[in-house]
Scaffold this active site. Structure first.
Site, mmCIF file in Angstrom:
data_model
loop_
_atom_site.group_PDB
_atom_site.id
_atom_site.type_symbol
_atom_site.label_atom_id
_atom_site.label_comp_id
_atom_site.label_asym_id
_atom_site.label_seq_id
_atom_site.Cartn_x
_atom_site.Cartn_y
_atom_site.Cartn_z
ATOM 1 N N ARG A 1 11.436 3.872 3.367
ATOM 2 C CA ARG A 1 11.014 2.885 4.385
ATOM 3 C C ARG A 1 12.243 2.079 4.769
ATOM 4 N NH1 ARG A 1 5.827 -1.037 4.529
ATOM 5 N NH2 ARG A 1 4.952 0.959 5.133
ATOM 6 N N ARG B 1 0.806 -1.225 0.000
ATOM 7 C CA ARG B 1 0.000 0.000 0.000
ATOM 8 C C ARG B 1 0.839 1.277 0.000
ATOM 9 N NH1 ARG B 1 -3.104 -3.940 1.454
ATOM 10 N NH2 ARG B 1 -1.210 -4.671 2.442
ATOM 11 N N THR B 2 1.806 1.332 0.919
ATOM 12 C CA THR B 2 2.560 2.580 1.047
ATOM 13 C C THR B 2 3.350 2.834 -0.232
ATOM 14 O OG1 THR B 2 2.692 2.116 3.400
ATOM 15 C CG2 THR B 2 4.112 3.859 2.572
ATOM 16 N N LYS C 1 26.166 -3.998 -2.770
ATOM 17 C CA LYS C 1 27.639 -3.952 -2.738
ATOM 18 C C LYS C 1 28.151 -3.473 -1.396
ATOM 19 C CE LYS C 1 27.677 -2.461 -7.581
ATOM 20 N NZ LYS C 1 27.930 -1.281 -8.409
ATOM 21 N N HIS D 1 5.240 5.921 11.483
ATOM 22 C CA HIS D 1 4.772 5.796 10.100
ATOM 23 C C HIS D 1 3.842 6.999 9.877
ATOM 24 C CE1 HIS D 1 3.471 4.266 6.363
ATOM 25 N NE2 HIS D 1 3.122 3.036 6.687
HETATM 26 C C1 NCD Z 1 1.819 -1.138 8.132
HETATM 27 C C2 NCD Z 1 3.316 -0.961 8.278
HETATM 28 O O1 NCD Z 1 4.064 -1.214 7.328
HETATM 29 O O2 NCD Z 1 3.711 -0.517 9.349
HETATM 30 N N1 NCD Z 1 1.388 -1.292 6.827
HETATM 31 C C3 NCD Z 1 1.142 -0.178 6.062
HETATM 32 O O3 NCD Z 1 2.024 0.617 5.802
HETATM 33 N N2 NCD Z 1 -0.113 0.033 5.652
HETATM 34 C C4 NCD Z 1 1.252 -2.115 9.090
HETATM 35 C C5 NCD Z 1 1.756 -3.518 9.112
HETATM 36 O O4 NCD Z 1 2.669 -3.890 8.371
HETATM 37 O O5 NCD Z 1 1.205 -4.294 9.891
#
Ligand code: NCD
Length: 407
Positions: free
Chosen positions: A187, A136-137, A166, A224
């Site tokens: 991320r 999703r993100t 590397k 997040h």
């Molecule tokens: C979440 C995350 O990555 O923290 N997912 C997301 O970004 N929608 C929640 C999860 O992984 O449980």
């Protein structure tokens, strides 16, 4: 045309539903199914370095966690342009109002086929640096940038085939992306990674004379921020307000970065008369500093492992996955993984005007496929709306960060 979003304007978001009396049935079957023995402090699984912190190149890696103290994220304070986004604490209530108005307007403009939207970020480039898995993100950042008319770049075959393979370190990888892009969605499994990126991108801007900003897409077990923004937007859209609501966050509150950010955001939003109930096994409780932050903001907080105590009085039920990948001891995960399972039967005990949220992905904590079918059909489930809103809120944020435009 823009609309103004205030808590007193539920009609913008489709209207609040009339409240129902609180369900009084006994809820014994909702108690956690296991009692884990051990309550370790917030820890994270380290990827790729030994106990002394030497990486595969033999040198001591920079610990992104150090940047939490040494980098001070800028407050938005009415001006989004050129700011890194690493924590929800950067947003005051007025900033959120501006952002959410833009997201609500974008929703209308997209649905009406407004072709002007694709001119908002024309010529701008988003780089994706995802060191952890994502659906999703990742896709919503991409879709957001593309719908604004911008472009998206990422390592052709994924980050594992970039120079990270590397042995390149994070500061160098981030600065490489900064040389090519205007904004980076990052991320990373380590807390503070986006703070580190912000610091190095500031240095890069001095060097090359052009600024690239980072937006955290999740820092390990830390925060997040963009997920919390979309979550709060969805609460406002579904319930018309956040003030005065009873919000339950359920599951792995220790490792869940989405609930960390949402709780902090409620505090910085200055939610009035709001009650936040944290429901988790004792070993997976919300970190104390975040609980303290809510209390300091005047928000009522209760911590419990008994869902039955609060389910029937909750306006918002925010369910989470037990974050298996964060456990260093698989036995500990096994002990707690069945603690809280949402099923249609459990949902029967919730109010008729409650909303059920989940950041997704979901595993067994939402039952099996048959449960999913029934939960998905329940009008109280808003996790699909959350997903779409994620794209819209990220569109609004990217537009504001890159251009500062009024949408
Ligand atoms: C979440 C995350 O990555 O923290 N997912 C997301 O970004 N929608 C929640 C999860 O992984 O449980």
């Amino acid at each position: 045309m823009t609309a103004t979003l205030t808590d007193s304007q539920p009609q913008l978001f489709g209207g609040a539903v009339e409240r129902e009396p609180i369900a009084q049935e006994p809820l014994e079957d909702l108690a956690p199914r296991t009692e884990p023995a051990h309550d370790s402090s917030l820890e994270q699984v380290d990827h790729g370095s030994d106990a002394a912190g030497h990486n595969e190149n033999g040198y001591v890696e920079i610990d992104p966690g150090e940047f939490l103290a040494s980098y001070s994220p800028p407050a938005i304070a009415g001006d989004f342009r050129g700011k890194h986004i690493v924590t929800v604490e950067q947003f005051a209530r007025d900033d959120l109002k501006v952002l959410f108005e833009a997201a609500a307007t974008l929703k209308k403009r997209i649905r009406s086929g407004d072709r002007g939207v694709v001119e908002i970020a024309t010529g701008q480039v988003l780089a994706l640096l995802f060191f952890e898995s994502s659906t999703r993100t990742d896709m919503s950042f991409q879709a957001a940038m593309l719908r604004l008319g911008g472009k998206v770049v990422g390592a052709s075959n994924g980050i594992q085939f970039s120079s990270v393979y590397k042995g390149e370190d994070l500061p160098d990888t981030v600065r490489a992306a900064g040389c090519y892009a205007d904004v980076i969605a990052l991320r990373h499994p380590k807390v503070g990674a986006s703070y580190l990126a912000a610091r190095y991108l500031d240095q890069l801007a001095e060097k090359i004379g052009r600024r690239s900003v980072v937006v955290s897409a999740g820092d390990g077990v830390g925060e997040h921020p963009t997920q919390a923004l979309l979550d709060l937007f969805t609460i406002l859209e579904s319930r018309g307000r956040v003030d005065g609501l009873a919000i339950a966050m359920v599951g792995d509150l220790k490792h869940g970065r989405t609930v960390h950010s949402l709780a902090k955001l409620l505090a910085t939003y200055g939610a009035r008369g709001t009650q936040v109930n944290f429901v988790s096994p004792p070993s997976l409780q919300m970190p104390t500093p975040i609980v303290q932050q809510l209390t300091n903001a005047g928000i009522g907080v209760q911590q419990t492992h008994d869902l039955g105590e609060i389910l029937g009085s909750s306006d918002v039920i925010y369910w989470t996955r037990v974050q298996e990948e964060r456990f260093s001891d698989p036995h500990e995960y096994e002990q707690v993984k069945h603690g809280f399972i949402m099923t249609p039967k459990v949902m029967e005990r919730a109010r008729s005007d409650a909303i059920l949220m989940h950041p997704l992905p979901r595993k067994h904590e939402m039952g099996g496929p048959a449960d999913h079918e029934l939960l998905d059909a329940d009008p109280r489930s808003v996790y699909f709306q959350q997903m779409e809103n994620g794209m819209l809120v990220r569109m609004a944020l990217l537009a504001k960060l890159l251009k500062g435009v009024h949408i």
